[in-house]
Design a protein around this motif. Structure first.
Motif, PDB file in Angstrom:
ATOM      1  N   GLY A 189       0.874  -1.222   0.125  1.00  0.00           N
ATOM      2  CA  GLY A 189       0.262   0.067   0.191  1.00  0.00           C
ATOM      3  C   GLY A 189       0.829   1.354  -0.013  1.00  0.00           C
ATOM      4  O   GLY A 189       0.751   2.071  -0.722  1.00  0.00           O
ATOM      5  N   LYS A 245       1.122   4.050  -2.906  1.00  0.00           N
ATOM      6  CA  LYS A 245       1.034   5.665  -2.852  1.00  0.00           C
ATOM      7  C   LYS A 245       2.132   6.267  -3.040  1.00  0.00           C
ATOM      8  O   LYS A 245       2.041   7.417  -3.757  1.00  0.00           O
ATOM      9  CB  LYS A 245       0.688   5.539  -1.099  1.00  0.00           C
ATOM     10  N   GLN A 283      -5.916  10.041  -5.566  1.00  0.00           N
ATOM     11  CA  GLN A 283      -6.489   8.805  -5.575  1.00  0.00           C
ATOM     12  C   GLN A 283      -7.613   8.523  -5.983  1.00  0.00           C
ATOM     13  O   GLN A 283      -7.895   7.342  -6.706  1.00  0.00           O
ATOM     14  CB  GLN A 283      -6.931   8.653  -4.002  1.00  0.00           C
ATOM     15  N   GLU A 327      -4.114   1.895  -0.178  1.00  0.00           N
ATOM     16  CA  GLU A 327      -2.837   2.471   0.269  1.00  0.00           C
ATOM     17  C   GLU A 327      -2.571   2.531   1.800  1.00  0.00           C
ATOM     18  O   GLU A 327      -1.508   2.493   1.978  1.00  0.00           O
ATOM     19  CB  GLU A 327      -3.202   4.095  -0.364  1.00  0.00           C
TER      20      GLU A 327
END
Length: 121
Positions: A4, A8, A18, A36
């Motif tokens: 995650g 990100k 996002q 994320e």
């Protein structure tokens, strides 16, 4: 870094939001946010879509080393550097490059032959 955190970091380096990534994956913003934050693992399909969106391979994402790869351009490279770059490709991609070169050489030989023989008529 967990997966995650890697996703990100890559998203941020690519300058994506996002919501944009969630839309590309076909999932809701909340599900993407969970991904994320490490509360949800991406499916194989989602990982493949992320790789495509990020212009990376799934392996590059899974084994991320901190910086997204820079775009490679070979126009301004010396011939030996171009060959070296080709050698870094996976075998299937190398064969594709060689097939393209073979096709172009065949077309050139045919054109040269045609030009030479038509000129004599």
């Amino acid at each position: 870094m967990n997966l995650g955190e890697i996703i990100k970091k890559i998203r941020e380096q690519k300058g994506l939001l996002q919501k944009q990534v969630a839309t590309e994956l076909g999932i809701g913003y909340t599900n993407y946010n969970k991904m994320e934050n490490g509360n949800r693992e991406p499916s194989v399909k989602e990982l493949q879509l992320l790789a495509k969106l990020f212009s990376m391979t799934t392996d590059q994402i899974l084994n991320f080393e901190g910086q997204t790869p820079l775009e490679v351009t070979i126009e301004d490279k010396k011939d030996f550097e171009k060959i070296n770059l080709n050698n870094q490709l996976e075998e299937e991609d190398k064969q594709t490059v060689f097939k393209i070169i073979d096709t172009m050489l065949t077309k050139k030989k045919f054109k040269d032959f045609f030009d030479k023989n038509v000129a004599t008529l």
